[in-house]
Design a protein around this motif. Structure first.
Motif, short mmCIF file in Angstrom:
data_model
loop_
_atom_site.label_atom_id
_atom_site.label_comp_id
_atom_site.label_asym_id
_atom_site.label_seq_id
_atom_site.Cartn_x
_atom_site.Cartn_y
_atom_site.Cartn_z
N ARG A 81 8.15 -9.42 4.83
CA ARG A 81 7.17 -10.67 4.04
C ARG A 81 8.16 -10.94 2.69
N LEU A 82 7.96 -12.20 2.22
CA LEU A 82 8.63 -12.58 1.13
C LEU A 82 7.80 -13.50 0.37
N VAL A 83 7.91 -13.51 -0.94
CA VAL A 83 7.42 -14.48 -1.75
C VAL A 83 8.50 -14.93 -2.71
N VAL A 84 8.75 -16.20 -2.56
CA VAL A 84 10.04 -16.87 -2.79
C VAL A 84 9.55 -17.98 -3.99
N GLU A 85 9.79 -17.70 -5.33
CA GLU A 85 9.58 -18.82 -6.29
C GLU A 85 10.46 -19.73 -6.34
N GLY B 137 0.88 -1.20 0.06
CA GLY B 137 -0.04 0.02 -0.02
C GLY B 137 0.80 1.16 0.08
N PRO B 138 0.43 2.33 0.11
CA PRO B 138 1.10 3.83 0.14
C PRO B 138 2.42 3.77 0.88
N ASN B 139 3.49 4.22 0.37
CA ASN B 139 4.37 4.44 1.32
C ASN B 139 5.25 3.15 1.93
N LEU B 140 4.78 2.13 1.42
CA LEU B 140 5.61 0.93 1.60
C LEU B 140 7.13 0.53 0.84
N THR B 141 7.56 -0.27 1.16
CA THR B 141 8.82 -0.62 0.31
C THR B 141 8.70 -1.95 -0.25
N ALA C 20 5.10 -0.16 -7.76
CA ALA C 20 5.35 1.32 -7.70
C ALA C 20 4.15 1.96 -7.80
N ARG C 21 3.19 1.43 -8.45
CA ARG C 21 1.78 1.99 -8.46
C ARG C 21 0.98 2.04 -6.98
N LEU C 22 1.43 0.71 -6.58
CA LEU C 22 0.78 0.56 -4.97
C LEU C 22 1.18 1.24 -4.00
N VAL C 23 2.64 1.46 -3.79
CA VAL C 23 3.36 2.07 -3.12
C VAL C 23 3.30 3.74 -3.20
N GLY C 24 3.03 4.22 -4.59
CA GLY C 24 2.99 5.52 -4.73
C GLY C 24 4.25 6.16 -4.56
N PRO C 25 4.32 7.50 -4.56
CA PRO C 25 5.46 8.16 -4.76
C PRO C 25 6.11 8.40 -3.26
N GLY C 26 5.49 8.12 -2.14
CA GLY C 26 6.16 8.17 -0.91
C GLY C 26 6.74 6.66 -0.71
N GLY C 27 6.27 5.54 -1.33
CA GLY C 27 7.18 4.42 -1.38
C GLY C 27 8.16 4.15 -1.89
N ARG C 28 8.98 3.15 -1.82
CA ARG C 28 10.16 2.76 -2.86
C ARG C 28 10.10 1.34 -3.16
N VAL C 29 10.64 1.17 -4.80
CA VAL C 29 10.83 -0.25 -5.10
C VAL C 29 12.18 -0.29 -5.57
N ILE D 229 20.84 -3.91 0.39
CA ILE D 229 20.07 -3.43 1.35
C ILE D 229 20.67 -2.33 2.19
N GLU D 230 21.82 -2.50 2.68
CA GLU D 230 22.74 -1.42 3.30
C GLU D 230 22.75 -0.27 2.45
N GLY D 231 23.04 -0.58 0.97
CA GLY D 231 23.34 0.60 0.28
C GLY D 231 22.01 1.35 -0.16
N SER D 232 20.94 0.78 -0.07
CA SER D 232 19.68 1.21 -0.48
C SER D 232 19.04 2.30 0.78
N GLY D 233 19.65 2.02 1.93
CA GLY D 233 19.21 2.88 3.28
C GLY D 233 17.90 2.68 3.80
N LEU D 234 17.38 1.48 3.24
CA LEU D 234 16.09 1.05 3.97
C LEU D 234 16.19 0.25 5.16
N THR D 235 15.56 0.63 6.15
CA THR D 235 15.34 -0.08 7.43
C THR D 235 14.40 -1.20 7.68
N LYS D 236 13.75 -0.92 6.64
CA LYS D 236 12.53 -2.03 6.71
C LYS D 236 11.93 -2.05 5.27
N ILE D 237 11.81 -3.35 4.85
CA ILE D 237 11.47 -4.05 3.47
C ILE D 237 9.89 -4.80 3.74
N ASP D 238 8.88 -4.08 3.20
CA ASP D 238 7.73 -4.63 3.71
C ASP D 238 7.38 -5.91 2.81
#
Length: 187
Positions: free
Chosen positions: A144-148, A3-7, A23-32, A108-117
């Motif tokens: 959360r993970l989806v692993v094929e 949803g909005p603002n998630l990663t 990208a559409r689901l997380v919107g401009p406040g989220g990151r992909v 992950i370290e380089g992305s600066g993200l502390t949480k991956i939704d």
């Protein structure tokens, strides 16, 4: 799951379809973060992001492995770019491409993200290696993970789908079906 603002991390992004949906689901406040080693697909991902006016997609042009190094990826014909991989598959390949291998933890370290939704992993038999390359983030930062899973390719490496599942369970994840897709969640 998004949803909005998630990663969202898309490991094995291929042409970026899941990245675009996210990208559409997380919107401009989220990151992909779209991780894709195939050079021939980078323009596709970037052009689709541009055409859809998504400034929140970060393309990372790497393959994921436990150790940082370089290797060659076998590119399957363009009718099925998703079948390309690092393995010893006996199918016909058109081209070889040099790729840089990086541990997922380093990205992950380089992305600066502390949480991956949500993280999607589709890496043609390298699922266990990808997960192990970020084991310090499993059970903490990745919610959360989806692993094929690709049983034949895992077996070629002396690994199994059960080993993938056991690693996830050992880090505190449990699985459930969401719209017919197995999702691994903390908690």
């Amino acid at each position: 799951l998004l949803g909005p603002n998630l990663t969202f991390y898309d490991v094995g992004a291929n042409e970026g379809w899941f990245s675009l949906v996210a990208a559409r689901l997380v919107g401009p406040g989220g990151r992909v973060v779209a991780v894709e080693p195939q050079e021939r697909l980078w323009p596709v991902i970037l052009q689709n992001a541009s055409l859809n006016r998504f400034a929140n997609i970060d393309l990372q042009p790497f393959a994921i492995a436990n150790e940082e190094s370089e290797t060659t990826i076998k590119l399957y014909p363009s009718v099925n770019t998703g079948a390309s991989g690092l393995g010893s598959d006996k199918r016909r390949f058109e081209t070889l491409q040099r790729v840089t291998l990086l541990p997922l933890a380093r990205l992950i370290e380089g992305s600066g993200l502390t949480k991956i939704d949500l993280m999607k992993i589709d890496v043609e038999g390298y699922e266990l290696e990808v997960l192990k390359s970020a084991v310090e983030y499993l059970g903490r930062n990745i919610h959360r993970l989806v692993v094929e899973t690709h049983a034949p390719q895992l077996a070629e490496r002396g690994e199994s789908v059960e080993q993938v599942h056991e690693l996830l369970r050992s880090r505190g994840y449990s699985n459930r079906l969401v719209a017919g897709v197995e999702v691994w969640e903390l908690g």
